[in-house]
Write a protein that holds these residues in place. Structure first.
Motif, PDB file in Angstrom:
ATOM      1  N   ALA A 118       0.763  -1.347  -0.115  1.00 45.32           N
ATOM      2  CA  ALA A 118      -0.402  -0.420   0.118  1.00 45.32           C
ATOM      3  C   ALA A 118       1.156   1.452  -0.201  1.00 45.32           C
ATOM      4  CB  ALA A 118      -0.872   0.509   1.363  1.00 45.32           C
ATOM      5  N   ALA A 119       2.127   1.237   0.969  1.00 43.43           N
ATOM      6  CA  ALA A 119       2.767   2.506   0.951  1.00 43.43           C
ATOM      7  C   ALA A 119       3.309   3.206  -0.579  1.00 43.43           C
ATOM      8  CB  ALA A 119       4.239   2.541   1.729  1.00 43.43           C
ATOM      9  N   ALA A 120       3.507   1.725  -1.134  1.00 44.51           N
ATOM     10  CA  ALA A 120       4.728   1.988  -2.530  1.00 44.51           C
ATOM     11  C   ALA A 120       3.804   2.031  -3.251  1.00 44.51           C
ATOM     12  CB  ALA A 120       4.733   0.342  -2.503  1.00 44.51           C
ATOM     13  N   GLN A 121       2.707   1.610  -3.649  1.00 40.17           N
ATOM     14  CA  GLN A 121       1.273   2.177  -4.687  1.00 40.17           C
ATOM     15  C   GLN A 121       1.385   3.400  -4.172  1.00 40.17           C
ATOM     16  OE1 GLN A 121      -2.353  -0.117  -4.341  1.00 40.17           O
ATOM     17  NE2 GLN A 121      -3.032   0.919  -6.289  1.00 40.17           N
ATOM     18  N   ALA A 122       0.721   4.140  -2.586  1.00 38.65           N
ATOM     19  CA  ALA A 122       0.769   5.856  -2.943  1.00 38.65           C
ATOM     20  C   ALA A 122       1.977   6.128  -2.736  1.00 38.65           C
ATOM     21  CB  ALA A 122       0.058   5.323  -1.174  1.00 38.65           C
ATOM     22  N   GLY A 123       3.127   6.029  -2.669  1.00 35.29           N
ATOM     23  CA  GLY A 123       4.743   6.623  -2.529  1.00 35.29           C
ATOM     24  C   GLY A 123       4.859   6.943  -1.412  1.00 35.29           C
ATOM     25  N   LEU A 124       4.785   6.310  -0.275  1.00 33.67           N
ATOM     26  CA  LEU A 124       4.959   6.939   0.707  1.00 33.67           C
ATOM     27  C   LEU A 124       5.586   5.766   1.711  1.00 33.67           C
ATOM     28  CD1 LEU A 124       1.480   6.954   1.714  1.00 33.67           C
ATOM     29  CD2 LEU A 124       3.059   9.320   1.499  1.00 33.67           C
ATOM     30  N   ARG A 125       5.921   6.011   2.705  1.00 33.68           N
ATOM     31  CA  ARG A 125       6.491   5.102   3.523  1.00 33.68           C
ATOM     32  C   ARG A 125       5.897   4.235   4.349  1.00 33.68           C
ATOM     33  NH1 ARG A 125       9.905   7.401   7.361  1.00 33.68           N
ATOM     34  NH2 ARG A 125       7.884   9.193   7.238  1.00 33.68           N
ATOM     35  N   PRO A 126       6.280   3.131   4.626  1.00 32.37           N
ATOM     36  CA  PRO A 126       4.995   1.990   5.895  1.00 32.37           C
ATOM     37  C   PRO A 126       4.494   3.020   6.517  1.00 32.37           C
ATOM     38  CG  PRO A 126       6.770   0.677   4.800  1.00 32.37           C
ATOM     39  CD  PRO A 126       7.249   2.130   4.233  1.00 32.37           C
ATOM     40  N   ALA A 127       5.776   3.676   7.630  1.00 35.27           N
ATOM     41  CA  ALA A 127       5.417   4.375   8.916  1.00 35.27           C
ATOM     42  C   ALA A 127       3.802   5.433   8.434  1.00 35.27           C
ATOM     43  CB  ALA A 127       7.118   4.393   9.309  1.00 35.27           C
ATOM     44  N   GLU A 128       4.016   6.018   7.443  1.00 39.62           N
ATOM     45  CA  GLU A 128       3.268   6.896   6.886  1.00 39.62           C
ATOM     46  C   GLU A 128       2.086   6.430   7.080  1.00 39.62           C
ATOM     47  OE1 GLU A 128       6.065  10.403   4.621  1.00 39.62           O
ATOM     48  OE2 GLU A 128       5.353   8.394   3.587  1.00 39.62           O
ATOM     49  N   VAL A 129       2.123   5.059   6.110  1.00 38.44           N
ATOM     50  CA  VAL A 129       0.505   4.588   5.880  1.00 38.44           C
ATOM     51  C   VAL A 129      -0.528   3.992   7.258  1.00 38.44           C
ATOM     52  CG1 VAL A 129      -0.457   2.885   5.289  1.00 38.44           C
ATOM     53  CG2 VAL A 129       1.259   3.871   3.413  1.00 38.44           C
ATOM     54  N   LEU A 130       1.163   3.576   7.796  1.00 40.19           N
ATOM     55  CA  LEU A 130       0.194   3.152   9.786  1.00 40.19           C
ATOM     56  C   LEU A 130      -0.687   4.572  10.090  1.00 40.19           C
ATOM     57  CD1 LEU A 130       2.901   0.768  10.745  1.00 40.19           C
ATOM     58  CD2 LEU A 130       0.485  -0.036   9.932  1.00 40.19           C
ATOM     59  N   ALA A 131       1.001   5.215  10.113  1.00 39.92           N
ATOM     60  CA  ALA A 131       0.270   6.592  10.130  1.00 39.92           C
ATOM     61  C   ALA A 131      -1.466   7.143  10.251  1.00 39.92           C
ATOM     62  CB  ALA A 131       0.919   7.561  10.387  1.00 39.92           C
ATOM     63  N   GLN A 132      -1.508   7.555   8.984  1.00 44.06           N
ATOM     64  CA  GLN A 132      -2.026   7.497   8.546  1.00 44.06           C
ATOM     65  C   GLN A 132      -3.579   6.634   8.666  1.00 44.06           C
ATOM     66  OE1 GLN A 132      -2.292   8.418   4.215  1.00 44.06           O
ATOM     67  NE2 GLN A 132      -1.169   9.298   4.611  1.00 44.06           N
ATOM     68  N   LEU A 133      -3.647   5.020   8.609  1.00 44.26           N
ATOM     69  CA  LEU A 133      -4.520   4.550   9.498  1.00 44.26           C
ATOM     70  C   LEU A 133      -4.597   4.750  10.585  1.00 44.26           C
ATOM     71  CD1 LEU A 133      -5.660   0.798   8.308  1.00 44.26           C
ATOM     72  CD2 LEU A 133      -3.653   0.233   9.674  1.00 44.26           C
ATOM     73  N   ALA A 134      -4.224   4.948  11.781  1.00 44.30           N
ATOM     74  CA  ALA A 134      -4.144   5.042  13.633  1.00 44.30           C
ATOM     75  C   ALA A 134      -4.737   6.411  13.255  1.00 44.30           C
ATOM     76  CB  ALA A 134      -2.957   5.230  13.471  1.00 44.30           C
ATOM     77  N   GLU A 135      -4.766   7.272  12.721  1.00 45.28           N
ATOM     78  CA  GLU A 135      -5.799   8.634  12.453  1.00 45.28           C
ATOM     79  C   GLU A 135      -7.148   8.121  12.079  1.00 45.28           C
ATOM     80  OE1 GLU A 135      -3.623  10.932   9.630  1.00 45.28           O
ATOM     81  OE2 GLU A 135      -2.238  11.916  11.486  1.00 45.28           O
ATOM     82  N   ARG A 136      -7.161   6.965  11.535  1.00 50.13           N
ATOM     83  CA  ARG A 136      -8.497   6.690  11.402  1.00 50.13           C
ATOM     84  C   ARG A 136      -9.060   6.027  11.893  1.00 50.13           C
ATOM     85  NH1 ARG A 136      -5.774   8.322   7.142  1.00 50.13           N
ATOM     86  NH2 ARG A 136      -6.949   9.226   5.597  1.00 50.13           N
ATOM     87  N   VAL A 137      -8.306   5.419  12.711  1.00 52.78           N
ATOM     88  CA  VAL A 137      -9.276   3.888  14.059  1.00 52.78           C
ATOM     89  C   VAL A 137     -10.749   4.317  14.774  1.00 52.78           C
ATOM     90  CG1 VAL A 137      -8.664   3.366  16.173  1.00 52.78           C
ATOM     91  CG2 VAL A 137      -7.053   3.342  14.878  1.00 52.78           C
ATOM     92  N   VAL A 138     -11.526   3.665  14.419  1.00 50.41           N
ATOM     93  CA  VAL A 138     -12.451   4.242  15.329  1.00 50.41           C
ATOM     94  C   VAL A 138     -12.883   3.020  16.694  1.00 50.41           C
ATOM     95  CG1 VAL A 138     -15.492   3.956  15.048  1.00 50.41           C
ATOM     96  CG2 VAL A 138     -13.757   5.132  13.270  1.00 50.41           C
ATOM     97  N   VAL A 139     -13.263   3.493  17.564  1.00 51.18           N
ATOM     98  CA  VAL A 139     -13.891   2.576  18.682  1.00 51.18           C
ATOM     99  C   VAL A 139     -15.002   2.753  19.171  1.00 51.18           C
ATOM    100  CG1 VAL A 139     -13.084   2.011  21.029  1.00 51.18           C
ATOM    101  CG2 VAL A 139     -10.932   2.916  19.382  1.00 51.18           C
ATOM    102  N   ASP A 140     -15.796   1.356  19.310  1.00 43.80           N
ATOM    103  CA  ASP A 140     -17.522   1.644  19.358  1.00 43.80           C
ATOM    104  C   ASP A 140     -17.474   1.457  20.901  1.00 43.80           C
ATOM    105  OD1 ASP A 140     -17.863   1.798  16.673  1.00 43.80           O
ATOM    106  OD2 ASP A 140     -18.163  -0.252  16.213  1.00 43.80           O
TER     107      ASP A 140
END
Length: 154
Positions: A118-140
């Motif tokens: 996913a990082a390679a496809q978006a031109g990002l580093r893996p850590a940047e993808v994980l940061a974006q993932l964490a920013e979108r976390v939803v806790v029910d």
């Protein structure tokens, strides 16, 4: 005004003597040399103001007519404001840093490969993808953690 000049001269002498003798610093605080320097500066300034008053025939000191003193006061205020702004910005950075979470994350091969792809496809580093993932976390309400689908981007 003459009284101020004499007071500053006396305090300058006293503090210099105490700083040299190495005794009786409790009333001078932790840095007696600094106190002596302050009184020396006050002595010089009061002498300058006294001379200015005599030269101009002023019975009372008028700060607004003291071009040099007013300029110094403006500079001091500008330095004070700059220091306050820097302190405010530093405090904001400290507050923000307290809210940050730093983590070192080890993923197994499968999820790690997916994140790298996913990082390679978006031109990002893996850590940047994980940061974006964490920013979108939803806790029910029941504590379930999920992330809605998204496309990593710059």
């Amino acid at each position: 005004m003459l009284q101020r000049v004499e007071e500053a001269a006396g305090r300058e002498r006293e503090t210099k003597e105490q700083a040299r003798s190495g005794g009786g610093f409790s009333e001078l605080g932790p840095d007696p040399e600094r106190v002596a320097e302050v009184w020396a500066a006050k002595h010089v300034e009061w002498r300058r103001v006294s001379d200015l008053m005599v030269q101009n025939g002023w019975g009372v000191y008028e700060p607004e007519r003291d071009v040099q003193g007013s300029g110094w006061a403006r500079e001091r205020e500008e330095r004070r404001q700059a220091l306050l702004s820097a302190q405010t910005a530093a405090e904001a950075r400290r507050r923000e840093a307290r809210d940050e979470v730093r983590a070192e994350l080890w993923l197994s091969a499968g999820p790690g490969q997916l994140i790298r792809a996913a990082a390679a496809q978006a031109g990002l580093r893996p850590a940047e993808v994980l940061a974006q993932l964490a920013e979108r976390v939803v806790v029910d309400a029941d504590g379930t953690v999920s992330v809605p689908p998204f496309t990593p981007s710059r």
